[in-house]
Design a protein around this motif. Structure first.
Motif, PDB file in Angstrom:
ATOM      1  N   GLU A   4       0.844  -1.184   0.000  1.00  0.00           N
ATOM      2  CA  GLU A   4       0.000   0.000   0.000  1.00  0.00           C
ATOM      3  C   GLU A   4       0.882   1.237   0.000  1.00  0.00           C
ATOM      4  O   GLU A   4       1.952   1.248   0.617  1.00  0.00           O
ATOM      5  CB  GLU A   4      -0.892   0.010   1.243  1.00  0.00           C
ATOM      6  CG  GLU A   4      -1.912  -1.113   1.269  1.00  0.00           C
ATOM      7  CD  GLU A   4      -2.748  -1.085   2.540  1.00  0.00           C
ATOM      8  OE1 GLU A   4      -2.976   0.014   3.075  1.00  0.00           O
ATOM      9  OE2 GLU A   4      -3.151  -2.169   2.973  1.00  0.00           O
ATOM     10  N   PRO A   5       0.422   2.308  -0.668  1.00  0.00           N
ATOM     11  CA  PRO A   5       1.226   3.535  -0.656  1.00  0.00           C
ATOM     12  C   PRO A   5       1.271   4.146   0.741  1.00  0.00           C
ATOM     13  O   PRO A   5       0.403   3.878   1.583  1.00  0.00           O
ATOM     14  CB  PRO A   5       0.490   4.444  -1.643  1.00  0.00           C
ATOM     15  CG  PRO A   5      -0.880   3.891  -1.772  1.00  0.00           C
ATOM     16  CD  PRO A   5      -0.793   2.429  -1.433  1.00  0.00           C
ATOM     17  N   LEU A   6       2.265   4.950   0.984  1.00  0.00           N
ATOM     18  CA  LEU A   6       2.343   5.670   2.253  1.00  0.00           C
ATOM     19  C   LEU A   6       1.233   6.704   2.296  1.00  0.00           C
ATOM     20  O   LEU A   6       0.905   7.321   1.275  1.00  0.00           O
ATOM     21  CB  LEU A   6       3.699   6.374   2.381  1.00  0.00           C
ATOM     22  CG  LEU A   6       4.938   5.483   2.402  1.00  0.00           C
ATOM     23  CD1 LEU A   6       6.206   6.332   2.423  1.00  0.00           C
ATOM     24  CD2 LEU A   6       4.914   4.540   3.585  1.00  0.00           C
ATOM     25  N   ASP A   7       0.668   6.894   3.488  1.00  0.00           N
ATOM     26  CA  ASP A   7      -0.353   7.946   3.585  1.00  0.00           C
ATOM     27  C   ASP A   7       0.364   9.300   3.600  1.00  0.00           C
ATOM     28  O   ASP A   7       1.589   9.364   3.782  1.00  0.00           O
ATOM     29  CB  ASP A   7      -1.272   7.721   4.790  1.00  0.00           C
ATOM     30  CG  ASP A   7      -0.622   7.921   6.148  1.00  0.00           C
ATOM     31  OD1 ASP A   7       0.170   8.884   6.320  1.00  0.00           O
ATOM     32  OD2 ASP A   7      -0.916   7.131   7.058  1.00  0.00           O
ATOM     33  N   PRO A   8      -0.365  10.400   3.389  1.00  0.00           N
ATOM     34  CA  PRO A   8       0.289  11.718   3.289  1.00  0.00           C
ATOM     35  C   PRO A   8       1.133  12.071   4.511  1.00  0.00           C
ATOM     36  O   PRO A   8       2.200  12.678   4.379  1.00  0.00           O
ATOM     37  CB  PRO A   8      -0.895  12.689   3.118  1.00  0.00           C
ATOM     38  CG  PRO A   8      -1.968  11.861   2.488  1.00  0.00           C
ATOM     39  CD  PRO A   8      -1.791  10.477   3.075  1.00  0.00           C
ATOM     40  N   ARG A   9       0.692  11.691   5.701  1.00  0.00           N
ATOM     41  CA  ARG A   9       1.463  11.981   6.916  1.00  0.00           C
ATOM     42  C   ARG A   9       2.786  11.211   6.919  1.00  0.00           C
ATOM     43  O   ARG A   9       3.838  11.752   7.247  1.00  0.00           O
ATOM     44  CB  ARG A   9       0.613  11.643   8.147  1.00  0.00           C
ATOM     45  CG  ARG A   9       1.174  12.215   9.435  1.00  0.00           C
ATOM     46  CD  ARG A   9       0.341  11.836  10.643  1.00  0.00           C
ATOM     47  NE  ARG A   9       0.643  10.441  10.963  1.00  0.00           N
ATOM     48  CZ  ARG A   9      -0.261   9.473  11.123  1.00  0.00           C
ATOM     49  NH1 ARG A   9      -1.533   9.724  11.019  1.00  0.00           N
ATOM     50  NH2 ARG A   9       0.103   8.242  11.414  1.00  0.00           N
ATOM     51  N   GLN A  10       2.734   9.923   6.546  1.00  0.00           N
ATOM     52  CA  GLN A  10       3.949   9.110   6.478  1.00  0.00           C
ATOM     53  C   GLN A  10       4.898   9.650   5.407  1.00  0.00           C
ATOM     54  O   GLN A  10       6.106   9.760   5.645  1.00  0.00           O
ATOM     55  CB  GLN A  10       3.596   7.655   6.164  1.00  0.00           C
ATOM     56  CG  GLN A  10       2.881   6.938   7.277  1.00  0.00           C
ATOM     57  CD  GLN A  10       2.338   5.591   6.840  1.00  0.00           C
ATOM     58  OE1 GLN A  10       1.911   5.413   5.689  1.00  0.00           O
ATOM     59  NE2 GLN A  10       2.364   4.620   7.747  1.00  0.00           N
ATOM     60  N   GLY A  12       5.059  12.672   4.221  1.00  0.00           N
ATOM     61  CA  GLY A  12       5.614  13.945   4.694  1.00  0.00           C
ATOM     62  C   GLY A  12       6.732  13.735   5.703  1.00  0.00           C
ATOM     63  O   GLY A  12       7.784  14.380   5.625  1.00  0.00           O
ATOM     64  N   ALA A  13       6.504  12.833   6.662  1.00  0.00           N
ATOM     65  CA  ALA A  13       7.531  12.550   7.676  1.00  0.00           C
ATOM     66  C   ALA A  13       8.789  11.982   7.019  1.00  0.00           C
ATOM     67  O   ALA A  13       9.913  12.351   7.394  1.00  0.00           O
ATOM     68  CB  ALA A  13       6.986  11.572   8.716  1.00  0.00           C
ATOM     69  N   TYR A  14       8.600  11.110   6.037  1.00  0.00           N
ATOM     70  CA  TYR A  14       9.742  10.513   5.326  1.00  0.00           C
ATOM     71  C   TYR A  14      10.565  11.607   4.640  1.00  0.00           C
ATOM     72  O   TYR A  14      11.787  11.656   4.784  1.00  0.00           O
ATOM     73  CB  TYR A  14       9.242   9.491   4.307  1.00  0.00           C
ATOM     74  CG  TYR A  14      10.331   8.986   3.388  1.00  0.00           C
ATOM     75  CD1 TYR A  14      11.231   8.021   3.812  1.00  0.00           C
ATOM     76  CD2 TYR A  14      10.470   9.505   2.105  1.00  0.00           C
ATOM     77  CE1 TYR A  14      12.240   7.573   2.977  1.00  0.00           C
ATOM     78  CE2 TYR A  14      11.482   9.057   1.265  1.00  0.00           C
ATOM     79  CZ  TYR A  14      12.362   8.094   1.705  1.00  0.00           C
ATOM     80  OH  TYR A  14      13.361   7.664   0.885  1.00  0.00           O
ATOM     81  N   PHE A  15       9.904  12.496   3.914  1.00  0.00           N
ATOM     82  CA  PHE A  15      10.645  13.529   3.184  1.00  0.00           C
ATOM     83  C   PHE A  15      11.295  14.548   4.123  1.00  0.00           C
ATOM     84  O   PHE A  15      12.405  15.020   3.866  1.00  0.00           O
ATOM     85  CB  PHE A  15       9.749  14.222   2.157  1.00  0.00           C
ATOM     86  CG  PHE A  15       9.560  13.398   0.909  1.00  0.00           C
ATOM     87  CD1 PHE A  15      10.654  12.945   0.174  1.00  0.00           C
ATOM     88  CD2 PHE A  15       8.297  13.059   0.458  1.00  0.00           C
ATOM     89  CE1 PHE A  15      10.499  12.186  -0.972  1.00  0.00           C
ATOM     90  CE2 PHE A  15       8.124  12.299  -0.690  1.00  0.00           C
ATOM     91  CZ  PHE A  15       9.230  11.862  -1.405  1.00  0.00           C
ATOM     92  N   VAL A  16      10.637  14.886   5.219  1.00  0.00           N
ATOM     93  CA  VAL A  16      11.238  15.800   6.192  1.00  0.00           C
ATOM     94  C   VAL A  16      12.492  15.157   6.804  1.00  0.00           C
ATOM     95  O   VAL A  16      13.526  15.816   6.970  1.00  0.00           O
ATOM     96  CB  VAL A  16      10.220  16.214   7.281  1.00  0.00           C
ATOM     97  CG1 VAL A  16      10.901  16.879   8.462  1.00  0.00           C
ATOM     98  CG2 VAL A  16       9.175  17.146   6.687  1.00  0.00           C
ATOM     99  N   LEU A  17      12.395  13.870   7.157  1.00  0.00           N
ATOM    100  CA  LEU A  17      13.553  13.159   7.711  1.00  0.00           C
ATOM    101  C   LEU A  17      14.709  13.172   6.718  1.00  0.00           C
ATOM    102  O   LEU A  17      15.847  13.500   7.078  1.00  0.00           O
ATOM    103  CB  LEU A  17      13.173  11.720   8.066  1.00  0.00           C
ATOM    104  CG  LEU A  17      14.335  10.817   8.495  1.00  0.00           C
ATOM    105  CD1 LEU A  17      14.951  11.294   9.804  1.00  0.00           C
ATOM    106  CD2 LEU A  17      13.881   9.371   8.598  1.00  0.00           C
TER     107      LEU A  17
END
Length: 164
Positions: A4-10, A12-17
């Motif tokens: 399943e694709p990452l949800d928008p919160r996940q 976002g957290a991935y890209f910020v990290l």
């Protein structure tokens, strides 16, 4: 295993990290190059050797700094050429190469460490509360432990080159 694709919160957290780590690594690379003419990988190797009670094998170093075997061999060669580390064969296993830090390597590590600590504190820890630091440590420990549950890179079979 889910696809399943990452949800928008996940996401976002991935890209910020990823962005935060990239920005931090860039600043640290600049500081280490300016203060000691070494890369972050070389700093990691010197740090591990500086804090080790005995010489480490190349495999221990590769697993500890999460670096490829060939890349580590190259970096250790550069450090050895600069007189910062010494390599030798392990007496109990002639296939293993031991690496130890030299007096020059210790001196360089101790010279660049204060700037590294100051920069890390200013860029990473100053914007955080004590609670944030505790949470960050807890979170990243769980992530690291999950990643480390996989076999180390040194245990992965080497890829064979197709010579046909």
């Amino acid at each position: 295993m889910t696809h399943e694709p990452l949800d928008p919160r996940q996401l976002g957290a991935y890209f910020v990290l990823r962005e935060a780590v990239s920005l931090l690594e860039h600043q640290i690379e600049q500081q280490l190059h300016a203060d000691g003419d070494i890369s972050y990988v070389q700093f990691q190797l010197l740090a591990r050797l500086h804090h080790a009670s005995e010489p480490l094998t190349m495999t221990q170093l590769a697993d500890g700094v999460v670096y490829s075997r060939s890349g580590l061999t190259y970096q250790a060669g550069l450090l050895e050429k600069a007189g910062l580390v010494a390599r030798s064969r392990a007496p109990e296993d002639e296939r293993a190469t031991l690496v130890s830090i030299t007096a020059e390597g210790r001196a360089l590590f101790e010279r660049v460490l204060p700037g590294h600590v100051e920069l890390s504190r200013r860029l990473l820890f100053d914007p955080l509360t004590d609670d944030d630091v505790r949470h960050l440590g807890d979170i990243m420990t769980r992530v690291r432990d999950n990643l480390r549950a996989q076999p180390p890179r040194s245990a992965a079979p080497r890829k064979r080159r197709d010579t046909t």
